[in-house]
Design a protein around this motif. Structure first.
Motif, PDB file in Angstrom:
ATOM      1  N   ALA A   1      12.130 -13.871 -49.149  1.00  0.00           N
ATOM      2  CA  ALA A   1      13.162 -14.101 -50.159  1.00  0.00           C
ATOM      3  C   ALA A   1      12.680 -13.616 -51.518  1.00  0.00           C
ATOM      4  N   GLY A   2      13.561 -12.922 -52.233  1.00  0.00           N
ATOM      5  CA  GLY A   2      13.227 -12.464 -53.576  1.00  0.00           C
ATOM      6  C   GLY A   2      12.371 -11.219 -53.617  1.00  0.00           C
ATOM      7  N   VAL A   3      11.837 -10.780 -52.463  1.00  0.00           N
ATOM      8  CA  VAL A   3      11.019  -9.569 -52.438  1.00  0.00           C
ATOM      9  C   VAL A   3      11.787  -8.429 -51.789  1.00  0.00           C
ATOM     10  N   GLY A   4      12.190  -8.640 -50.549  1.00  0.00           N
ATOM     11  CA  GLY A   4      13.007  -7.650 -49.885  1.00  0.00           C
ATOM     12  C   GLY A   4      12.212  -6.514 -49.278  1.00  0.00           C
ATOM     13  N   ARG A   5      12.935  -5.561 -48.699  1.00  0.00           N
ATOM     14  CA  ARG A   5      12.305  -4.414 -48.057  1.00  0.00           C
ATOM     15  C   ARG A   5      13.179  -3.189 -48.276  1.00  0.00           C
ATOM     16  N   PRO A   6      12.582  -1.965 -48.101  1.00  0.00           N
ATOM     17  CA  PRO A   6      13.409  -0.765 -48.239  1.00  0.00           C
ATOM     18  C   PRO A   6      14.409  -0.648 -47.097  1.00  0.00           C
ATOM     19  N   ALA A   7      15.565  -0.065 -47.377  1.00  0.00           N
ATOM     20  CA  ALA A   7      16.586   0.085 -46.356  1.00  0.00           C
ATOM     21  C   ALA A   7      16.257   1.277 -45.458  1.00  0.00           C
ATOM     22  N   ALA A   8      17.137   1.508 -44.472  1.00  0.00           N
ATOM     23  CA  ALA A   8      16.921   2.589 -43.523  1.00  0.00           C
ATOM     24  C   ALA A   8      16.886   3.935 -44.245  1.00  0.00           C
ATOM     25  N   THR A   9      16.133   4.883 -43.657  1.00  0.00           N
ATOM     26  CA  THR A   9      16.040   6.222 -44.236  1.00  0.00           C
ATOM     27  C   THR A   9      17.170   7.087 -43.699  1.00  0.00           C
ATOM     28  N   LEU A  10      17.835   7.816 -44.601  1.00  0.00           N
ATOM     29  CA  LEU A  10      18.932   8.681 -44.167  1.00  0.00           C
ATOM     30  C   LEU A  10      18.369  10.046 -43.801  1.00  0.00           C
ATOM     31  N   GLU A  11      18.329  10.328 -42.511  1.00  0.00           N
ATOM     32  CA  GLU A  11      17.773  11.587 -42.050  1.00  0.00           C
ATOM     33  C   GLU A  11      18.452  11.918 -40.737  1.00  0.00           C
TER      34      GLU A  11
END
Lengths: 375, 296
Positions: free
Chosen positions: A170-180
């Motif tokens: 919570a409050g940190v998060g992660r990068p979303a999927a890569t568009l490729e």
């Protein structure tokens, strides 16, 4: 279907159907065909006219529309009230992010960045989650179901904020999927256009595909079963609609749409945290469906564009209303106005125009159809 | 043993807050067949009103005044947003109340501001020892339990012995028949919303007693939703029993969750929803709810 529709219809009598195929045709009149083609042409040309900021916003609208169509299928067509859409969005978003994530990163990732892999996977897994929820849905009706799906959002939020190996916490998060796409990065400025231009085209085409699929589902046997369940579920059961089966299908398809929307939604901004999937997100999607017009595909799309563009316009409002502040720590500020508008618009639309934006369009259309005899 | 008893008593204290909120939901549901998602907003509004009134007039006057004012707010909402929707599907009205909730809460949050607000209750976190044992009971929980008992007794007496209570029971049973007998169903709707608003204000005060009023207080009101599903949507005793049960389960989970660290912290927050799901798998209409009879 459209070809058959054209052949069996006498000219100049758009309401006369002489075959079942022509009655069911998606674009049954010339006016509709021309209008849709024109709208599509304009939409495809927009990247040459608008700034990147607006294109990004419109790309968000397209993705939101995919999610709204999904909720429209279960709530608008099948009549099963779901406040749990945020949960299915989350399942899709995390599936996609995990599949395409960096294997050596701080959160779970499998390093398969191809959109042709993670988008279907997100849809599939969210659809499975929908099937798991469906047994409850087949036992419960109306408001009981609404509250149970609301519980789903809270349980999901807890799981996602605790499972920090997947979500970053919570409050940190992660990068979303890569568009490729098979080695071709989509979300990068290249000879074909800027990042936002390409994003917009991609989301527009995906929306088109998902909308057509939903429209076709809605006019098939399954869609007719959905509306029968919505209008009177006991009567539907009596005439031979398998309630459990079709409610399960409704939840599965709706969740799959939500999963795909969730997977795409955060690729535009690039980063997300588990706090995003709150009850407010579910309410926003309910608002999209109801303000757009429940039980119509085009209504869901219109509602999604309306609700997603709303914050942008309330921010413009600040220039006209001097006492509004753009700072979140001053009262009254534009963010408060924005949230109030969600609530008030929901109330006003349901009281005065229950069929939503689509209803307004139908009224305008009927006025001109019979013009000058407008009553 | 002491720990168990203390968490049970704490559970009854928080449970009585849920019971008050759940009673509001059930009263509205019985009268209008609608779940009002606006209850969280009324609860927050009531608590914030108390924080403003407690200073000038004192806590004991502030609570009833805030309850009456919140009841007035609920009456207004009912008249403007809900009455025009009589006869429309329950789901549509429920979504309208959801919209009302979002809008009202933003306005109320504006009055909370950035500083911490207190309801000015006389209890704080002080405890009182149960005679003869080593068990410490928090005064605010005792007060909540007593206030709830008094309010529930008053409500049941009202429904049982007054003309208006009889009218409300009649309208809950069959609106058209009640109308034909001269019951003003409109007044019943209004009164049920007013009662629910007042109860929510009192519940909000007790939920904030010993802590502070902030924008996240409304989440407590949402816990009343699993409570009413657990007890059955249309059962007043179910609301009370469900509220106390959920409060107890929640406090027990909070006390013993360190034995199951894989569940993660704060698992007590979602324990009501898990309990609700489990009960619904066995009894789709809750513990005390009436089974819906459907005609085609």
């Amino acid at each position: 279907m459209t070809i058959a529709g054209r052949r069996t219809r006498p000219r100049g009598r758009p309401e006369l159907h002489t075959s079942y195929a022509s009655e069911l045709a998606l674009f049954d009149t010339r006016g509709k065909r021309v209008a849709v083609a024109g709208l599509l042409a304009v939409a495809l040309c927009l990247p040459f006219l608008l700034t990147d900021e607006w294109l990004q916003l419109l790309a968000l609208c397209c993705v939101a529309a995919i999610g709204a169509i999904g909720l429209g299928l279960v709530t608008g067509y099948a009549g099963q009230v779901s406040l749990g859409h945020a949960f299915f969005l989350a399942v899709g978003a995390y599936t996609a992010a995990a599949i395409s994530g960096d294997p050596d990163g701080r959160v779970i990732g499998f390093g398969v960045t191809n959109i042709a892999v993670w988008l279907p996977a997100a849809g599939l897994l969210a659809g499975l989650a929908g099937i798991l929820v469906a047994p409850l849905a087949t036992r419960l009706r109306g408001l009981y179901l609404a509250i149970v799906t609301l519980g789903l959002v809270f349980i999901g939020q807890h799981v996602f904020s605790e499972w920090s190996a997947l979500t970053g916490g919570a409050g940190v998060g992660r990068p979303a999927a890569t568009l490729e796409f098979f080695g071709q990065p989509i979300a990068a400025t290249g000879p074909l256009g800027t990042r936002d231009q390409k994003l917009y085209w991609l989301m527009l085409l995906l929306l088109l595909g998902f909308a057509l699929a939903a429209a076709n589902l809605a006019r098939s046997k399954v869609g007719r079963a959905f509306t029968a369940i919505r209008d009177r579920d006991i009567a539907a059961g009596v005439i031979g609609v398998n309630l459990a089966r079709y409610k399960t299908i409704a939840f599965a398809v709706s969740s799959a749409y939500a999963g795909c929307a969730g997977a795409l939604l955060y690729t535009i901004t690039g980063f997300f945290d588990p706090g995003s999937f709150s009850l407010l997100l579910s309410v926003q999607y309910i608002a999209m469906v109801l303000i757009g017009g429940a039980g119509t595909i085009s209504g869901a799309i219109a509602g999604a564009f309306f609700i997603t563009l709303l914050p942008r316009f309330t921010r413009e409002l600040q220039a006209w209303v001097p006492f509004l502040s753009a700072q979140p720590n001053e009262v009254p500020n534009v963010f408060q106005v924005e949230t109030i508008l969600y609530g008030v618009l929901l109330v006003v639309f349901l009281i005065f125009e229950p069929r939503g934006l689509f209803g307004i369009w139908v009224r305008v259309r009927n006025y001109w159809k019979t013009w000058p005899f407008s009553y | 043993m002491t720990e168990l008893a203390e968490s049970l008593l704490r559970g009854l204290g928080t449970g009585s807050v849920y019971a008050l909120l759940a009673l509001g939901f059930v009263i509205i549901y019985k009268a209008t067949r609608v779940i009002s998602f606006a209850q969280p907003a009324f609860m927050l509004a009531g608590a914030v009103l108390v924080t403003y009134l407690a200073g000038p007039v004192g806590f004991w006057v502030a609570v009833p005044v805030a309850a009456v004012l919140t009841a007035g707010l609920a009456l207004g909402v009912e008249r403007v947003a809900v009455r025009p929707m009589v006869g429309r599907p329950a789901f549509v009205v429920a979504i309208i109340t959801l919209g009302v909730d979002v809008a009202v809460r933003v306005v109320v949050n504006g009055f909370i501001g950035l500083d911490v607000r207190h309801v000015g209750d006389p209890w704080g976190l002080r405890t009182v020892a149960v005679p003869g044992t080593a068990i410490d009971l928090q005064q605010r929980h005792l007060a909540a339990l007593l206030a709830t008992a008094v309010l529930i007794a008053g409500l049941f007496a009202f429904f049982r012995y007054t003309r208006m209570g009889l009218a409300m029971r009649a309208a809950a049973y069959d609106q058209e028949a009640a109308l034909a007998q001269g019951v003003s169903v409109g007044a019943v709707f209004a009164l049920s919303w007013g009662l629910a608003g007042g109860l929510a204000a009192v519940a909000g005060t007790f939920a904030a007693a010993g802590a502070s009023v902030d924008a996240a207080l409304w989440l407590i009101a949402l816990t009343a939703l699993p409570v009413i599903i657990l007890g059955g949507l249309d059962s007043l005793p179910g609301a009370v029993v469900g509220g106390l049960a959920v409060g107890t389960i929640q406090e027990l989970t909070a006390s013993y969750q360190q034995h199951a660290p894989w569940l993660g912290g704060n698992v007590s927050v979602i324990s009501p929803y898990v309990l609700m799901l489990l009960v619904l798998l066995v009894r789709p209409y809750g513990l005390f709810g009436t089974r819906e009879v459907e005609r085609v």
